[in-house]
Write a protein that holds these residues in place. Structure first.
Motif, PDB file in Angstrom:
ATOM      1  N   UNK A 106      -2.686 -24.646  50.933  1.00 43.59           N
ATOM      2  CA  UNK A 106      -2.458 -23.887  52.196  1.00 43.59           C
ATOM      3  C   UNK A 106      -1.320 -24.735  53.147  1.00 43.59           C
ATOM      4  N   UNK A 107      -1.284 -26.055  52.874  1.00 43.66           N
ATOM      5  CA  UNK A 107      -0.488 -27.000  53.587  1.00 43.66           C
ATOM      6  C   UNK A 107       0.799 -27.393  52.766  1.00 43.66           C
ATOM      7  N   UNK A 108       0.713 -26.814  51.500  1.00 46.57           N
ATOM      8  CA  UNK A 108       1.842 -27.027  50.702  1.00 46.57           C
ATOM      9  C   UNK A 108       2.866 -26.091  50.181  1.00 46.57           C
ATOM     10  N   UNK A 109       2.384 -24.581  50.322  1.00 47.90           N
ATOM     11  CA  UNK A 109       3.216 -23.600  49.921  1.00 47.90           C
ATOM     12  C   UNK A 109       3.791 -23.095  51.241  1.00 47.90           C
ATOM     13  N   UNK A 110       5.252 -23.278  51.184  1.00 51.96           N
ATOM     14  CA  UNK A 110       6.057 -22.823  52.516  1.00 51.96           C
ATOM     15  C   UNK A 110       7.194 -21.956  51.918  1.00 51.96           C
TER      16      UNK A 110
END
Length: 403
Positions: free
Chosen positions: A181-185
């Motif tokens: 969730x914190x790495x897919x942008x």
């Protein structure tokens, strides 16, 4: 971040990129008189790049080298002081420093368009670092495991260029999906996931955000085929289809493409993807590129000894992982500065030998032409038929004594 004027040695050239000399943290260095935050970070990065295995090695290494003493502004420090200081390092400063260095690496490769016909890839995965049974109780995961995870986003800029440009740290009990969730942008790259990231709700959300991805699913995943696509004859592709999936949280349905293929005629893989323009073989090749992140984890654990932690307290563990990633980024920057085609490992290994020597000598060694034109002896296969039965060995009794 800045550069030291006219650096003469390799270590000055490398550590000077960080601009940490005399850096004082307004919080952790309030009462510090000798060992400042900037000095500690420099010593720890120096230790990672030189392959030092413990804080006593750092202590002796500083005491043994006048050049390093002058650079960090410290003539000696006890290992126990470094041990305690690691627990006080400001994590936000280390995060910012790490991502600044990795950002510079990203900037160096900004013009690379990715693998031909596949494009630029972002591979997401995590790697665990085990902690001792007693000292690692704060990171308890199960009866047999204490540990932390490095969640990573690795950019595949081309077949020869990969680098991390995003990271998150957690205890091992945190799932890979939560780390993602914190790495897919939002990005124009294609994200690649293994089975640990199987989450149909996330797939649905990413599809709505127009995030391209290729993700492996399990053999027994329930996917309803709505359209079969043609499969090239004689290829390793077994199935190419549009499937319908139900989001378990919203109960709405959405469609992805399913590609099922074999690899080396042994393993069967099933992946779902948002990609429609790529061929099934190209999608299989994209997932195969996930192996780049496994190679990176192996590299950083083997060459920067990230598994060999100096201090097992929580703050110290997080700090050392960020420091290791920063050290990796510096190796990439030095490789670019030296304008060499040698691999990052060759650059790091050569740096360790030339660390306190002149920068010019280091560059000359990297670009040295081989003195031998021969490729060396090549082992020839033994003639005759292959052995039908395994060779039988007998116990050999050897005794060596002194007179």
């Amino acid at each position: 971040m800045g550069n030291i004027l006219s650096p003469n040695t390799v270590f000055e050239k490398c550590l000077g990129l960080l601009d940490l000399q005399n850096f004082r943290c307004p919080y952790s260095d309030t009462y510090a008189k000798k060992l400042l935050t900037g000095t500690t970070i420099l010593l720890l990065i120096d230790a990672q790049l030189r392959g030092l295995e413990s804080l006593p090695d750092v202590e002796i290494g500083l005491r043994a080298n006048d050049q390093l003493q002058t650079f960090v502004g410290l003539d000696s420090i006890h290992a126990s002081s470094l041990y305690r200081k690691m627990e006080q390092l400001p994590l936000d400063t280390l995060q910012r420093l790490c991502f600044q260095v990795l950002g510079q690496v990203h900037h160096l490769h900004r013009d690379k368009k990715g693998i031909p016909n596949l494009g630029r890839l972002n591979v997401i995965d995590s790697s665990e670092i085990s902690l001792p049974k007693k000292a690692g109780e704060w990171a308890y995961c199960s009866r047999d495991k204490n540990g932390v995870k490095l969640h990573l986003r690795l950019v595949v800029a081309d077949r020869d260029t990969t680098f991390p440009n995003g990271a998150a740290l957690s205890t091992s009990a945190v799932s890979d999906q939560e780390g993602a969730l914190h790495l897919v942008v939002e990005d124009d790259a294609i994200y690649v996931f293994d089975r640990g990231y199987l989450n149909y709700h996330l797939y649905n959300q990413w599809s709505k955000q127009n995030i391209s991805f290729v993700a492996r699913v399990k053999a027994n995943s329930k996917l309803r085929i709505v359209q079969e696509l043609p499969v090239p004859e004689g290829s390793n592709v077994l199935k190419d289809a549009i499937v319908e999936i139900t989001d378990p949280k919203t109960v709405e349905t959405f469609q992805l493409r399913l590609v099922e293929y074999t690899y080396e005629k042994q393993h069967t893989y099933r992946v779902v993807t948002t990609l429609r323009e790529h061929t099934a073989q190209e999608i299989a090749e994209i997932y195969k590129s996930r192996w780049f992140i496994e190679l990176f984890f192996k590299w950083i654990k083997s060459h920067l000894k990230i598994k060999q932690l100096f201090n097992h307290k929580p703050e110290a563990v997080w700090s050392q992982i960020y420091i290791a990633l920063t050290a990796y980024g510096l190796s990439e920057l030095v490789q670019q500065e030296a304008q060499t085609k040698q691999s990052t490992w060759t650059v790091l290994r050569t740096m360790r030998h030339y660390w306190f020597l002149k920068w010019e000598a280091f560059v000359q060694e990297l670009n040295r032409e081989p003195t031998r034109s021969s490729k060396g002896r090549k082992k020839k296969g033994k003639p005759g038929r292959p052995r039908k039965y395994p060779k039988k060995l007998t116990a050999q009794q050897i005794l060596i004594t002194s007179n």
